[in-house]
Design a protein around this motif. Structure first.
Motif, PDB file in Angstrom:
ATOM      1  N   TYR A   7       0.822  -1.206   0.000  1.00  0.00           N
ATOM      2  CA  TYR A   7       0.000   0.000   0.000  1.00  0.00           C
ATOM      3  C   TYR A   7       0.863   1.266   0.000  1.00  0.00           C
ATOM      4  O   TYR A   7       1.845   1.368   0.719  1.00  0.00           O
ATOM      5  N   HIS A   8       0.450   2.174  -0.865  1.00  0.00           N
ATOM      6  CA  HIS A   8       1.033   3.513  -0.878  1.00  0.00           C
ATOM      7  C   HIS A   8      -0.012   4.415  -1.521  1.00  0.00           C
ATOM      8  O   HIS A   8      -0.725   4.002  -2.427  1.00  0.00           O
ATOM      9  N   ILE A   9      -0.149   5.639  -1.020  1.00  0.00           N
ATOM     10  CA  ILE A   9      -0.919   6.644  -1.747  1.00  0.00           C
ATOM     11  C   ILE A   9      -0.061   7.898  -1.818  1.00  0.00           C
ATOM     12  O   ILE A   9       0.807   8.108  -0.962  1.00  0.00           O
ATOM     13  N   ASP A  10      -0.320   8.689  -2.844  1.00  0.00           N
ATOM     14  CA  ASP A  10       0.510   9.888  -3.015  1.00  0.00           C
ATOM     15  C   ASP A  10      -0.032  11.016  -2.148  1.00  0.00           C
ATOM     16  O   ASP A  10      -0.411  12.085  -2.626  1.00  0.00           O
ATOM     17  N   ALA A  15       3.232  10.038   1.462  1.00  0.00           N
ATOM     18  CA  ALA A  15       4.095  10.936   0.691  1.00  0.00           C
ATOM     19  C   ALA A  15       3.884  12.333   1.256  1.00  0.00           C
ATOM     20  O   ALA A  15       2.745  12.793   1.336  1.00  0.00           O
ATOM     21  N   PHE A  16       4.949  12.947   1.693  1.00  0.00           N
ATOM     22  CA  PHE A  16       4.794  14.298   2.239  1.00  0.00           C
ATOM     23  C   PHE A  16       6.080  15.092   2.095  1.00  0.00           C
ATOM     24  O   PHE A  16       7.177  14.547   2.078  1.00  0.00           O
ATOM     25  N   ALA A  17       5.893  16.409   1.972  1.00  0.00           N
ATOM     26  CA  ALA A  17       7.050  17.296   1.836  1.00  0.00           C
ATOM     27  C   ALA A  17       7.717  17.429   3.196  1.00  0.00           C
ATOM     28  O   ALA A  17       7.035  17.567   4.205  1.00  0.00           O
ATOM     29  N   VAL A  25       8.791   9.417   1.022  1.00  0.00           N
ATOM     30  CA  VAL A  25       7.787   8.445   0.589  1.00  0.00           C
ATOM     31  C   VAL A  25       7.886   7.201   1.472  1.00  0.00           C
ATOM     32  O   VAL A  25       8.958   6.846   1.947  1.00  0.00           O
ATOM     33  N   ARG A  26       6.742   6.600   1.702  1.00  0.00           N
ATOM     34  CA  ARG A  26       6.654   5.376   2.495  1.00  0.00           C
ATOM     35  C   ARG A  26       5.883   4.357   1.693  1.00  0.00           C
ATOM     36  O   ARG A  26       4.961   4.714   0.957  1.00  0.00           O
ATOM     37  N   ILE A  27       6.229   3.097   1.882  1.00  0.00           N
ATOM     38  CA  ILE A  27       5.407   2.042   1.293  1.00  0.00           C
ATOM     39  C   ILE A  27       5.292   0.906   2.294  1.00  0.00           C
ATOM     40  O   ILE A  27       6.227   0.642   3.048  1.00  0.00           O
ATOM     41  N   PHE A 112       4.110  13.600  -7.422  1.00  0.00           N
ATOM     42  CA  PHE A 112       4.042  14.668  -6.429  1.00  0.00           C
ATOM     43  C   PHE A 112       4.224  15.908  -7.305  1.00  0.00           C
ATOM     44  O   PHE A 112       5.337  16.334  -7.588  1.00  0.00           O
ATOM     45  N   PRO A 113       3.109  16.469  -7.787  1.00  0.00           N
ATOM     46  CA  PRO A 113       3.188  17.371  -8.939  1.00  0.00           C
ATOM     47  C   PRO A 113       4.115  18.576  -8.740  1.00  0.00           C
ATOM     48  O   PRO A 113       4.916  18.887  -9.606  1.00  0.00           O
ATOM     49  N   TYR A 114       4.003  19.198  -7.607  1.00  0.00           N
ATOM     50  CA  TYR A 114       4.883  20.343  -7.375  1.00  0.00           C
ATOM     51  C   TYR A 114       5.010  20.556  -5.884  1.00  0.00           C
ATOM     52  O   TYR A 114       4.016  20.603  -5.183  1.00  0.00           O
ATOM     53  N   LEU A 115       6.245  20.705  -5.435  1.00  0.00           N
ATOM     54  CA  LEU A 115       6.456  20.911  -4.007  1.00  0.00           C
ATOM     55  C   LEU A 115       6.349  22.407  -3.714  1.00  0.00           C
ATOM     56  O   LEU A 115       7.315  23.148  -3.835  1.00  0.00           O
ATOM     57  N   ASN A 116       5.144  22.819  -3.397  1.00  0.00           N
ATOM     58  CA  ASN A 116       4.940  24.217  -3.005  1.00  0.00           C
ATOM     59  C   ASN A 116       5.198  24.357  -1.511  1.00  0.00           C
ATOM     60  O   ASN A 116       5.004  23.406  -0.753  1.00  0.00           O
TER      61      ASN A 116
END
Ligand code: ARE
Ligand code: CA
Length: 595
Positions: A7-10, A15-17, A25-27, A112-116
């Motif tokens: 299991y993983h979700i974005d 997944a986090f900045a 990222v974690r799985i 992770f489209p863009y790290l704002n």
């Protein structure tokens, strides 16, 4: 390989900045199955096939699952990634946005489209070094008998409070005891409510802009904060925004004017006229607590009023943050505005929600920094006090608690063994006494829990009096007046708290390092873990059994430093060797540091 377990979700917490240029990222996979986990990543706009592989580390395990994680650096802030998992037989599975597949192309890619900047859960830097002390002001110290309520009772170690007992504690008392707090080593104190209210606990607020005269006044709070700051101690107050008290002006207006009240939208009247007796016809905190009419925090006007309250006390007194009462029943939109307001007045203010259960939805960076970690407390109670779970289950429960949140949220937790809403930890130990050969080991188990708290990730929180061996069952018994008579205090325990706090403050790895389980000796009852901040490695070992244990242990693989190890508690020194025999007394612990 068990594809069902992968299991993983974005999204948080998978997944986090973590920084302006890195995401974690974690799985998750079935426990024990994946021997090598990698993530392949690249900028989102480079052609397929140019991904860079990154080895993931086994970060935590529960009974069912292993969690792997790694930090993806990005210079373009746009990330595309997929996982590659291998089992012991060398079989590989790709995992991406389309699911698991043996064919890379069929797995798809996560984005992770863009790290704002707003993706980052920003927490104040100082929280990493904080050790928290919770004070229930009515019961900590009576510094000014002149403001005592009429029916004030004797402040003795034998006192057993009822829900409406008064003992006269106040802000002057806290001020007097600042040197005590400094001696203990704490750096942040959290006071339960201090605003005008008819009760001893003051969770039913009559006036949000006034300090209860039984505690002092604004000027005194200002002085207390300034003096605390001078000693390196920050101050946090309790914000009760889920409900008000019945004497709150807006609620009085509602009762008086009914449908025509301008504050009608601030509450949840179920009919008019609004009646308080014999039954309340308005929503309240919990069920039927008519002294606490629920506030409609989704109302823009009320929200503005309460946000002003929050800003007012920071501006006027210099407090360093808010603990939020019944935080999970208040409107989330309100909390988002609250965060913006508070951080705009004081960028490094701390916001801690009171949530007794999983708090993921509030810990995404847009509401709270952290929460009071009651989920952790349950695990500590089951393991140390009740001895109801073994080392592996304890470790698994810690793991799950961490893996449900981002690193920042984990660091910003108030980790507690008890509060004004729970039985005291020592009392729980006694209630679940072991009784073998008349050896009860109650205080030893409290000490072990404190050892753990001070060497774990997140802010350790001490509930006033636990450090001197105070006892007490559930509310109101857990709110006995603080024992100041040194004869009646457990001074040895106080010394242990002090030592452990000092060790935490001395070793950066204990404050900022990663946590990795290292030894889980189920039968012996031994737990070992490693805190590592990249420059220093600290090894903690504890014996959670009434038997002395000797164990020949293998030092963790890949230990960077080959120097001597010393137990920071006993001073014993160990010469470097691949295998080492360590002896621990019943419920003993050691903190191995490099010398
Ligand atoms: C009074 C009585 C208690 C009684 C309670 C409820 O003294 O014996 O259990 O009423 O009927 C304040 C006072 C309390 C007072 C209460 C009501 O401090 O002494 O208790 O007001 O007048 C839930 C909430 C959580 C809340 C707890 C108490 O989720 O937010 O209940 N905690 C905060 C404060 C309290 C405060 C209030 C809220 C109200 O920290 O001190 O109480 O402002 C399980 C559930 C939890 C539940 C918990 C209760 O774990 O899952 O959701 O917490 O039990 O222990
Ligand atoms: Ca007083």
């Amino acid at each position: 390989m068990n594809l069902e377990a992968i299991y993983h979700i974005d999204d948080i917490p998978y997944a986090f900045a973590v920084r302006a240029d890195a995401i974690k990222v974690r799985i998750r996979a079935k426990r024990g199955e994946v021997v090598r986990a990698r993530v392949l990543h690249s900028d989102r706009y480079v052609p397929y096939g140019h991904e860079v592989p990154l080895e993931l580390e086994l970060a935590a395990s529960t009974a069912a699952h292993d969690y792997f994680e790694g930090l993806i650096q990005t210079s373009t802030f746009r990330v595309r990634y997929l996982f590659l998992l291998e089992d012991a037989e060398g079989r590989a599975v790709w995992y991406g946005e389309l699911g698991a597949s043996v064919h890379r192309d069929k797995a798809g890619l996560f984005h992770f489209p863009y790290l704002n900047p707003s993706n980052i859960h920003e927490v104040p830097d100082w929280i990493h070094d904080a050790v928290v002390y919770q004070i229930f002001p009515e019961r900590f110290c009576n510094g000014d008998p002149a403001n005592d309520p009429p029916l004030t009772e004797a402040w003795t170690p034998e006192a057993r409070p009822r829900p409406d007992s008064w003992y006269g504690g106040d802000l002057a008392g806290i001020r007097q005891k600042l040197p005590y707090l400094q001696e203990l080593g704490v750096t942040l104190m959290y006071l339960t409510p201090v605003f005008l209210s008819p009760s001893t606990h003051k969770y039913d607020i009559s006036d949000y802009l006034k300090i209860d005269p039984q505690f002092g006044d604004m000027e005194l709070l200002r002085t207390l904060v300034a003096e605390a700051h001078a000693l390196g101690i920050r101050v946090m107050l309790d914000a009760v925004f889920n409900h008000s008290g019945q004497e709150f002006f807006a609620f009085r207006d509602l009762v008086e004017k009914g449908e025509n009240s301008s504050y009608r939208q601030w509450f949840y009247a179920e009919g008019f006229p609004v009646t308080e007796e014999p039954e309340a016809n308005y929503l309240t905190f919990a069920t039927g607590i008519k002294t606490m009419p629920k506030l409609r925090t989704s109302d823009a006007e009320l929200a503005q009023y309460l946000l002003e309250v929050a800003a007012y006390w920071i501006r006027e007194t210099g407090i360093d943050g808010w603990r939020l009462d019944v935080a999970n029943e208040v409107d989330m939109g309100f909390w988002r505005g609250f965060r913006q307001k508070v951080k705009s007045v004081k960028p490094d203010a701390l916001i801690i929600g009171e949530i007794m259960h999983h708090a993921g939805p509030w810990l995404r960076g847009d509401q709270f920094d952290g929460v009071m970690n009651y989920v952790l407390r349950e695990a500590l109670v089951d393991f140390f006090a009740k001895q109801a779970i073994g080392v592996r289950e304890f470790s698994a429960r810690l793991a799950l608690n961490r893996m449900m949140h981002s690193d920042a949220a984990n660091q910003a937790m108030f980790n507690l063994i008890g509060s004004h809403d729970t039985d005291r930890f020592l009392t729980l130990c006694e209630r679940h006494g072991l009784g073998w050969n008349d050896l009860k080991y109650d205080v030893e188990r409290l000490r072990l829990a404190v050892f753990f708290l001070m060497t774990y990730t997140g802010m350790p929180m001490i509930y006033y009096g636990d450090e001197v061996g105070m006892r007490g069952g559930y509310d109101p018994d857990c709110r006995r007046p603080m024992i100041w008579d040194e004869e009646a205090q457990d001074r040895e325990l106080f010394g242990f708290f002090r030592t452990m706090i000092a060790l935490r403050r001395r070793h950066r790895a204990l404050r900022r390092g990663t946590y990795r389980s290292w030894l889980e000796e189920e039968a012996l009852g031994v737990l070992g873990y490693i805190r590592d901040d990249g420059t220093e490695q600290v090894l903690a070992v504890l014996n959670h059994s009434p038997n002395p244990v000797e164990l020949e242990l293998e030092l963790p693989a890949g230990r960077r430093v080959g120097g001597m190890l010393a137990d920071a508690l006993s001073g014993a020194v160990y010469t470097p060797a691949a295998r080492q025999v360590l002896a621990l007394p019943p419920f003993g612990c050691m903190l191995l540091v490099e010398t």
